[in-house]
Design an enzyme around this catalytic site. Structure first.
Site, PDB file in Angstrom:
ATOM      1  N   HIS A   1      -5.077   9.662  -9.934  1.00 19.58           N
ATOM      2  CA  HIS A   1      -3.775   8.655  -9.158  1.00 19.58           C
ATOM      3  C   HIS A   1      -3.211   9.690  -7.982  1.00 19.58           C
ATOM      4  CE1 HIS A   1      -2.705   4.781  -9.142  1.00 19.58           C
ATOM      5  NE2 HIS A   1      -1.512   4.820  -9.642  1.00 19.58           N
TER       6      HIS A   1
ATOM      7  N   ASN B   1      -0.587  -0.238  -7.306  1.00 14.01           N
ATOM      8  CA  ASN B   1       0.784  -0.108  -7.218  1.00 14.01           C
ATOM      9  C   ASN B   1       1.447   0.381  -6.148  1.00 14.01           C
ATOM     10  OD1 ASN B   1       1.406  -1.465  -9.972  1.00 14.01           O
ATOM     11  ND2 ASN B   1       1.391   0.484 -10.955  1.00 14.01           N
TER      12      ASN B   1
ATOM     13  N   ASN C   1       4.891   3.427  -7.589  1.00 14.78           N
ATOM     14  CA  ASN C   1       5.389   1.987  -7.472  1.00 14.78           C
ATOM     15  C   ASN C   1       6.484   1.736  -6.563  1.00 14.78           C
ATOM     16  OD1 ASN C   1       7.115   3.002  -9.083  1.00 14.78           O
ATOM     17  ND2 ASN C   1       7.157   1.225 -10.672  1.00 14.78           N
TER      18      ASN C   1
ATOM     19  N   ASP D   1      -6.318   6.597  -4.018  1.00 14.12           N
ATOM     20  CA  ASP D   1      -7.433   6.558  -4.859  1.00 14.12           C
ATOM     21  C   ASP D   1      -8.021   5.025  -4.898  1.00 14.12           C
ATOM     22  OD1 ASP D   1      -4.739   5.849  -6.379  1.00 14.12           O
ATOM     23  OD2 ASP D   1      -6.184   5.575  -8.220  1.00 14.12           O
TER      24      ASP D   1
END
Length: 234
Positions: free
Chosen positions: A19, A112, A66, A91
């Site tokens: 991520h 997110n 997020n 990603d």
């Protein structure tokens, strides 16, 4: 001016997560192109420099994934930029590892970080989608992207990040094609031919010539019927 945004989560425990490949991309660009030291601003880590003739700010939101849009929106307003001036490195589970694509606009596909960006600056920013592969089932995605890259990924990941560093000036200039070519030269370099054209088969070795003085029996001279008859009684 361009704002390059790398998506990720702050803290050493997340540093090598899939991520966080957006953070990794910005670290590579900063190192390759002599950007200034990272400093805290806009709820982010920020570094400034130039790519070619373009002034570029690198931004790694530290709001966690997020809430990335909060930091990016704050920076965009401060620098008086439009969404088209913002390039986001993210990603992408829908691309195979080591694959990369550039696109402008579109949906967030459940990511997110992108969802938060959509909420704060709209969808019309540029995305550099960095393939990390898919775990095979959607329920496994959160755990997959929040795990570190495997050791087996080290080589392709290093090539990909170096390619992003190589091509960053083209991206800043708005030439996505040249940027992707630079990445491809790292991830799929042209192979120099090590094979040579096959040589013509060596000429078959000729048999040794017959000795110069070797003689063959001469054919028997033609004899008359009378001589043949005489021969019988010898």
């Amino acid at each position: 001016m361009k704002l390059f945004v790398g998506l990720g989560n702050p803290g050493s425990k997340y540093a090598r997560n899939r991520h966080n490949v957006g953070y990794m991309a910005l670290d590579q660009i900063a190192a390759d192109h002599g950007f200034g030291p990272w400093k805290s601003k806009f709820q982010s880590s920020l570094s400034e420099g130039r790519l070619g003739s373009e002034k570029v700010v690198l931004l790694k939101p530290e709001t966690f994934m997020n809430l990335s849009g909060q930091a990016v929106g704050e920076a965009m307003r401060f620098f008086k930029l439009d969404p088209e001036d913002i390039i986001v490195f993210q990603d992408e589970i829908d691309l195979a590892p080591a694959k990369l694509k550039v696109k402008t606009g579109g949906g967030h596909a459940g990511h997110n970080g992108l969802r938060s960006l959509h909420q704060h600056i709209g969808p019309e920013y540029v995305r550099v989608r960095i393939g990390v592969g898919h775990p095979g089932h959607k329920d496994a995605v959160p755990g997959y992207v929040l795990r570190d890259f495997a050791k087996a990924d080290a080589d392709w990941l290093d090539d990909l990040l170096r390619g992003i560093g190589d091509g960053a000036p083209h991206l800043a200039a708005g030439d996505a094609g040249k940027f992707m070519n630079a990445v491809a030269l790292r991830t799929n370099p042209p192979r120099s031919s090590t094979s040579h054209p096959k040589k013509a088969p060596a000429e078959a070795q000729k048999p040794a010539p017959t000795a110069a003085h070797e003689t063959k029996p001469e054919p028997q001279a033609e004899r008359s019927p009378l001589q043949r008859l005489v021969d019988k009684f010898r």
